[in-house]
Design an enzyme around this catalytic site. Structure first.
Site, PDB file in Angstrom:
ATOM      1  N   ASN A 146     -10.162   0.722   3.301  1.00  0.00           N
ATOM      2  CA  ASN A 146      -9.011   0.592   3.879  1.00  0.00           C
ATOM      3  C   ASN A 146      -9.291   1.195   5.600  1.00  0.00           C
ATOM      4  OD1 ASN A 146      -7.981   0.256   1.474  1.00  0.00           O
ATOM      5  ND2 ASN A 146      -6.248   1.415   1.376  1.00  0.00           N
ATOM      6  N   VAL A 147      -8.681   0.141   6.499  1.00  0.00           N
ATOM      7  CA  VAL A 147      -8.576   0.470   7.920  1.00  0.00           C
ATOM      8  C   VAL A 147      -7.337   0.446   8.442  1.00  0.00           C
ATOM      9  CG1 VAL A 147      -9.818   0.142  10.053  1.00  0.00           C
ATOM     10  CG2 VAL A 147     -11.172  -0.138   7.914  1.00  0.00           C
ATOM     11  N   THR A 154      -5.733   2.935  11.240  1.00  0.00           N
ATOM     12  CA  THR A 154      -5.576   3.626  12.743  1.00  0.00           C
ATOM     13  C   THR A 154      -6.376   2.983  13.770  1.00  0.00           C
ATOM     14  OG1 THR A 154      -4.758   5.845  11.481  1.00  0.00           O
ATOM     15  CG2 THR A 154      -5.639   5.757  13.824  1.00  0.00           C
ATOM     16  N   ASP A 159       1.352   4.950  -5.482  1.00  0.00           N
ATOM     17  CA  ASP A 159       1.013   6.340  -4.966  1.00  0.00           C
ATOM     18  C   ASP A 159       1.689   7.536  -5.360  1.00  0.00           C
ATOM     19  OD1 ASP A 159      -0.289   8.614  -3.753  1.00  0.00           O
ATOM     20  OD2 ASP A 159       0.166   7.862  -1.661  1.00  0.00           O
ATOM     21  N   ASP A 193       0.816  -1.312   0.034  1.00  0.00           N
ATOM     22  CA  ASP A 193      -0.114  -0.021   0.105  1.00  0.00           C
ATOM     23  C   ASP A 193       0.752   1.229   0.082  1.00  0.00           C
ATOM     24  OD1 ASP A 193      -2.678   0.933   0.122  1.00  0.00           O
ATOM     25  OD2 ASP A 193      -2.396   1.614   2.091  1.00  0.00           O
ATOM     26  N   HIS A 194       0.311   2.190  -0.739  1.00  0.00           N
ATOM     27  CA  HIS A 194       0.978   3.590  -0.749  1.00  0.00           C
ATOM     28  C   HIS A 194       2.414   3.559  -1.090  1.00  0.00           C
ATOM     29  CE1 HIS A 194      -2.246   6.431   0.415  1.00  0.00           C
ATOM     30  NE2 HIS A 194      -2.773   5.655   1.057  1.00  0.00           N
TER      31      HIS A 194
END
Length: 283
Positions: free
Chosen positions: A233-234, A236, A106, A84-85
């Site tokens: 997306n989860v 935190t 990204d 991710d990212h």
């Protein structure tokens, strides 16, 4: 169970009018909690490792990727592995052979033209290796200490017409859009722009992705999925549950030095959070 591809999970969710949750992995305990939460909820999930998490592990992808993949393969739940990212082309290329079926490349910090050029290259590289590519258009705030951004802030929201052109010109498989959520929120107060979500869903021919979902209330998530958001997306929220449980244990027992004593309740708290989000997102 063998790893499932992210594309397969996202396509199945989209076909069923549901969402599929993607949870961020930082440590082995994260991966274990996500797998356990998916088993508890009876839902599939995506385990994703961000470029920031790789930096935390000394810039070395292999160990955390191998551990996460091993946890996923040992699970009874359908799970995929996602990177991710990713801003670094080197890290993008490192995904090949590490069990990742998808990467979020990204280039959102670049100008529009540079974003299209860089993402197009990533897509060509990924598709040649059977890797599904997600990208981002618009600005989802709150990452790396940035302030959160509202859905109506000038220049922030994803424009549907621009999104159509972007998907056409890059060939991406999924698009993360800016509709009012923000990374790193520890309270669930975000209000999404549901009218924009609907417009994007009608215009864009690939699945839509919602980043920063930890700060989005359950009702808002359900409404967003109903309007056409698919990959949710989860991150935190998992850390909040984990750290809160560890902090409570250590406050009550100041003599413990064995980390297993507080990691067990911390991991269990994260497992419960994963299961709760899955029931909201997957229906």
């Amino acid at each position: 169970m063998p790893l499932v591809s992210t594309g397969e999970l996202v396509s199945a969710a989209a076909a069923g009018g549901q969402g599929v949750a993607a949870f961020n992995v930082i440590t082995l305990e994260h991966a274990e909690a996500i797998a356990a939460g998916a088993e508890r909820a009876g839902r599939p999930a995506i385990l994703q490792i961000s470029e920031n998490a790789v930096k935390f592990h000394g810039g070395r992808l292999t160990a955390i990727a191998a551990a996460t993949a091993a946890v996923a393969r040992a699970s009874d739940a359908p799970l995929s592995l996602h990177l991710d990212h990713v801003e670094s082309p080197g890290l993008l290329r490192a995904a090949d052979g590490e069990g990742f079926s998808s990467v979020m490349f990204d280039a959102s910090k670049l100008s529009y033209g540079a974003n299209v050029a860089a993402t197009s290259e990533a897509v060509v590289w990924g598709h040649a290796r059977g890797i599904w590519i997600e990208a981002e258009l618009g600005k989802v705030g709150g990452k790396d200490g940035e302030p959160p951004l509202g859905a109506h802030a000038p220049g922030v929201r994803t424009d549907p017409a621009e999104a159509v052109a972007y998907v056409r010109d890059t060939g991406v498989d999924a698009l993360a859009v800016a509709v009012g959520s923000s990374h790193a929120m520890t309270d669930r107060t975000a209000a999404l722009d549901h009218e924009l979500i609907g417009a994007l869903r009608r215009a864009v021919p690939v699945p839509l992705v919602l980043h920063g979902s930890s700060g989005v209330p359950d009702a808002e998530i359900r409404q967003a999925v109903a309007a056409g958001m698919v990959k949710i997306n989860v991150g935190t929220a998992l850390n909040t549950a984990f750290t809160g449980a560890a902090r409570a244990f250590l406050a009550a027992d100041t003599k413990t030095v064995d980390p297993r004593k507080y990691l067990v309740p911390a991991r269990e708290a994260m497992t419960g959070t994963v299961a709760a989000f899955l029931k909201v997102i997957s229906g």
